[in-house]
Design a protein around this motif. Structure first.
Motif, PDB file in Angstrom:
ATOM      1  N   ASP A 102       0.836  -1.209   0.000  1.00  0.00           N
ATOM      2  CA  ASP A 102       0.000   0.000   0.000  1.00  0.00           C
ATOM      3  C   ASP A 102       0.867   1.254   0.000  1.00  0.00           C
ATOM      4  OD1 ASP A 102       0.880  -0.544   2.599  1.00  0.00           O
ATOM      5  OD2 ASP A 102      -0.866   0.413   3.526  1.00  0.00           O
ATOM      6  N   PHE A 150      -6.625  -1.797  -0.604  1.00  0.00           N
ATOM      7  CA  PHE A 150      -6.341  -1.570   0.812  1.00  0.00           C
ATOM      8  C   PHE A 150      -7.217  -0.427   1.347  1.00  0.00           C
ATOM      9  CE2 PHE A 150      -2.500  -2.931  -1.438  1.00  0.00           C
ATOM     10  CZ  PHE A 150      -2.190  -4.104  -0.754  1.00  0.00           C
ATOM     11  N   PRO A 151      -8.523  -0.638   1.418  1.00  0.00           N
ATOM     12  CA  PRO A 151      -9.422   0.455   1.815  1.00  0.00           C
ATOM     13  C   PRO A 151      -9.168   0.986   3.216  1.00  0.00           C
ATOM     14  CG  PRO A 151     -10.575  -1.667   1.789  1.00  0.00           C
ATOM     15  CD  PRO A 151      -9.248  -1.895   1.153  1.00  0.00           C
ATOM     16  N   ASP A 152      -8.556   0.181   4.071  1.00  0.00           N
ATOM     17  CA  ASP A 152      -8.300   0.609   5.449  1.00  0.00           C
ATOM     18  C   ASP A 152      -6.856   1.063   5.664  1.00  0.00           C
ATOM     19  OD1 ASP A 152     -10.937  -0.068   6.179  1.00  0.00           O
ATOM     20  OD2 ASP A 152     -10.358  -2.173   6.440  1.00  0.00           O
ATOM     21  N   SER A 153      -6.110   1.191   4.590  1.00  0.00           N
ATOM     22  CA  SER A 153      -4.720   1.641   4.712  1.00  0.00           C
ATOM     23  C   SER A 153      -4.639   3.054   5.280  1.00  0.00           C
ATOM     24  CB  SER A 153      -4.041   1.617   3.330  1.00  0.00           C
ATOM     25  OG  SER A 153      -2.815   2.310   3.348  1.00  0.00           O
ATOM     26  N   GLU A 154      -3.577   3.333   5.979  1.00  0.00           N
ATOM     27  CA  GLU A 154      -3.380   4.684   6.517  1.00  0.00           C
ATOM     28  C   GLU A 154      -3.203   5.725   5.411  1.00  0.00           C
ATOM     29  OE1 GLU A 154       0.604   5.423   8.311  1.00  0.00           O
ATOM     30  OE2 GLU A 154       0.964   3.295   7.831  1.00  0.00           O
ATOM     31  N   ALA A 156      -5.069   5.562   2.536  1.00  0.00           N
ATOM     32  CA  ALA A 156      -6.260   5.543   1.684  1.00  0.00           C
ATOM     33  C   ALA A 156      -7.013   6.871   1.717  1.00  0.00           C
ATOM     34  CB  ALA A 156      -7.182   4.398   2.106  1.00  0.00           C
ATOM     35  N   GLU A 157      -7.133   7.482   2.871  1.00  0.00           N
ATOM     36  CA  GLU A 157      -7.896   8.733   2.968  1.00  0.00           C
ATOM     37  C   GLU A 157      -7.281   9.829   2.107  1.00  0.00           C
ATOM     38  OE1 GLU A 157      -9.523  11.928   6.344  1.00  0.00           O
ATOM     39  OE2 GLU A 157      -8.452  10.108   6.952  1.00  0.00           O
TER      40      GLU A 157
END
Length: 226
Positions: A102, A150-154, A156-157
């Motif tokens: 990611d 990786f939708p929950d990766s740090e 991603a936002e």
């Protein structure tokens, strides 16, 4: 004087040999420590050199994976955006099962994002080749892959926010082209570009004006039903 010069040259030669010998005797950990210290000092070109030597001497060592990650960062911080993107690609191919994929995707996206820095101050010229936008398009794809995998990766936002921004920029680019053709009475071309905005960039501020350009173009073409 000749003796002094000879002595200095001899000393330099011996010092160089000692330095080379010392470098060759360094362990993998020693090399990585030197590279890390250069990164901490923000001496990114030195870090790149040290990391490349580490990879050349210990391609399958304990620090090989981290060295590739550090190379992505060092190239990015040294403004070598094509090199950073290429390095990220190499990491993704070499370490497809890594927990840092990611990060590699994010850094690749950032590198492409800044590849044509200053582009959109110059997008008013509708005759620009599509390749001028390729860095932004590639960045969007990198960020999209990141948030899908990786939708929950740090990361991603921030990737999502940049995707929204890129989408608005691309819509604005198409809208400016539609304006250009509309001003020159090229109604079919104006309609085509405006229609592209409406179809592909729903939700962006450009859609409202694109619909207005589309309506004027159809009226000018006497296509009332459209």
């Amino acid at each position: 004087m000749r003796l002094i010069v000879l002595a200095l040259l001899t000393f330099s030669f011996l010092t160089g040999c000692a330095s080379t010998q010392s470098s060759e005797e360094m362990t993998e950990a020693d090399h990585y420590r030197d590279a890390s210290e250069s990164l901490e000092r923000k001496a990114f070109l030195n870090a790149i050199e040290a990391l490349e030597e580490l990879q050349a001497r210990f391609p399958y060592g304990d620090f090989a994976e981290q060295a590739q990650l550090d190379l992505i960062y060092a190239r990015y911080r040294s403004l070598d955006y094509p090199g950073a993107a290429a390095q990220a690609d190499r990491f993704i191919r070499s370490y497809s099962g890594s927990d840092a994929i990611d990060y590699a995707l994010y850094m690749k996206g950032l590198a492409n994002y800044y590849l044509n820095a200053g582009l959109f101050e110059r997008f008013m010229d509708p005759g620009r080749e599509a390749r001028d936008l390729q860095g932004q398009i590639d960045a969007f794809r990198d960020f999209d892959q990141l948030v899908r995998r990786f939708p929950d990766s740090e990361y991603a936002e921030d990737a999502r926010a940049r995707m929204l921004y890129i989408r608005q920029l691309l819509a604005a680019h198409e809208l400016e082209a539609a304006r250009y053709y509309a001003r020159r009475g090229a109604h079919i071309a104006a309609a085509n570009r405006a229609q592209f905005v409406v179809r592909h960039y729903q939700g962006t501020p450009a859609v409202e004006e694109a619909l207005a350009i589309l309506g004027r173009a159809y009226r000018s073409l006497e296509q009332a039903e459209l």
